[in-house]
Design an enzyme around this catalytic site. Sequence first.
Site, short mmCIF file in Angstrom:
data_model
loop_
_atom_site.label_atom_id
_atom_site.label_comp_id
_atom_site.label_asym_id
_atom_site.label_seq_id
_atom_site.Cartn_x
_atom_site.Cartn_y
_atom_site.Cartn_z
N LYS A 50 0.84 -1.20 0.00
CA LYS A 50 0.00 0.00 0.00
C LYS A 50 0.88 1.25 0.00
O LYS A 50 0.61 2.22 -0.72
CB LYS A 50 -0.94 -0.02 1.22
N GLN A 94 -3.96 -1.27 9.86
CA GLN A 94 -4.02 -2.61 9.25
C GLN A 94 -4.65 -3.61 10.22
O GLN A 94 -4.25 -3.69 11.39
CB GLN A 94 -2.59 -3.07 8.88
N ASP A 117 -10.09 3.25 4.71
CA ASP A 117 -10.51 1.85 4.63
C ASP A 117 -12.03 1.74 4.54
O ASP A 117 -12.56 0.67 4.23
CB ASP A 117 -10.04 1.09 5.88
#
Length: 285
Positions: A50, A94, A117
Amino acid sequence: MPATMMDGTALAARVRGQVADEVAALGIPIGLATVLVGDDPASAIYVRRKQEACVEAGIEPFHRELPGSTSQEQLLALVAELNADERVTGILVQVPLPDQIDEAEVIRAINPIKDVDGFHPTNAGHMLQGNPTLLPATPAGIMELLAKYNVQLKGSRAVVVGRSNNVGKPTALLLLAQHATVVLCHSRTPDLGAVVRQADVVVAAVGRPEAVTAAMIRPGAVVVDVGITRTDDGLVGDVARDAREVAGLLTPVPGGVGPMTIAALLRNTVRAARYQHGMLAFPGG
Ligand code: NAP
């Protein structure tokens, strides 16, 4: 006739190029903070990918690593610091997080306008009500891939296997928003095969190799394999290999949904920056 493979790598490369052009044209500071807690090797790889995609697109990376023993308070303090940092326009913590961490509380602590997200209840709620803001990256990437391959969703029967908050449930909602008739399956669904065989479009998000077998697939169906399981033979999805003899369109693993997830994350990161720079109105202010 063997299935046509849906090339997520190629489409993601195009999207990443578009995002890079958009970032350059916008001329506003865009920064993505990634937070990795603990030393799970798979999570470390995902976060690194990412960050690399971010740099390539002209987005400034801010990476923070915390030990696996990090407390809830320490992680919440970091999220508060990133919320307050104007250089950081997107925050991604994460998952999965270590057991001592209350994941839902951490997600709720992220400013929804920086929630790239798309997991915050505010963004999930907007999606539920058909007013998309920052969409979860994997479902958004799946929808972009289906659109690219001109998959007819309106009037189709779609079956999603897996009901996680991050993948299964939001994918079902996005398919519904495109006028598919959606069935959402899970570990307590009786006779999964009979349900999946009804589907024109199958999305498998289970995390178990061969959860969806060739015998479960209606000939010619569109099959999206979200699963990633590491085995001695490399990465495998949730859909059995011989499904390619039955499906009409199929995503490979790797090279299908994974790259599209990163591409969708970059799109979200730019969108979040637009909200923060007053270029887009975030519902409710
Ligand atoms: P998760 O939170 O573990 O959810 C798995 C879902 O599968 C649950 O809803 C579970 O049902 C259901 N399930 C388990 N066994 C089943 C069975 N035998 N029959 C039917 N349903 C069953 O997983 P997730 O986060 O959604 O991820 C799913 C997979 O996608 C994993 O392999 C993950 O690594 C992968 N993934 C890939 C990407 C990507 O970018 N490619 C992104 C995210 C996730 P219950 O709710 O009843 O327990």
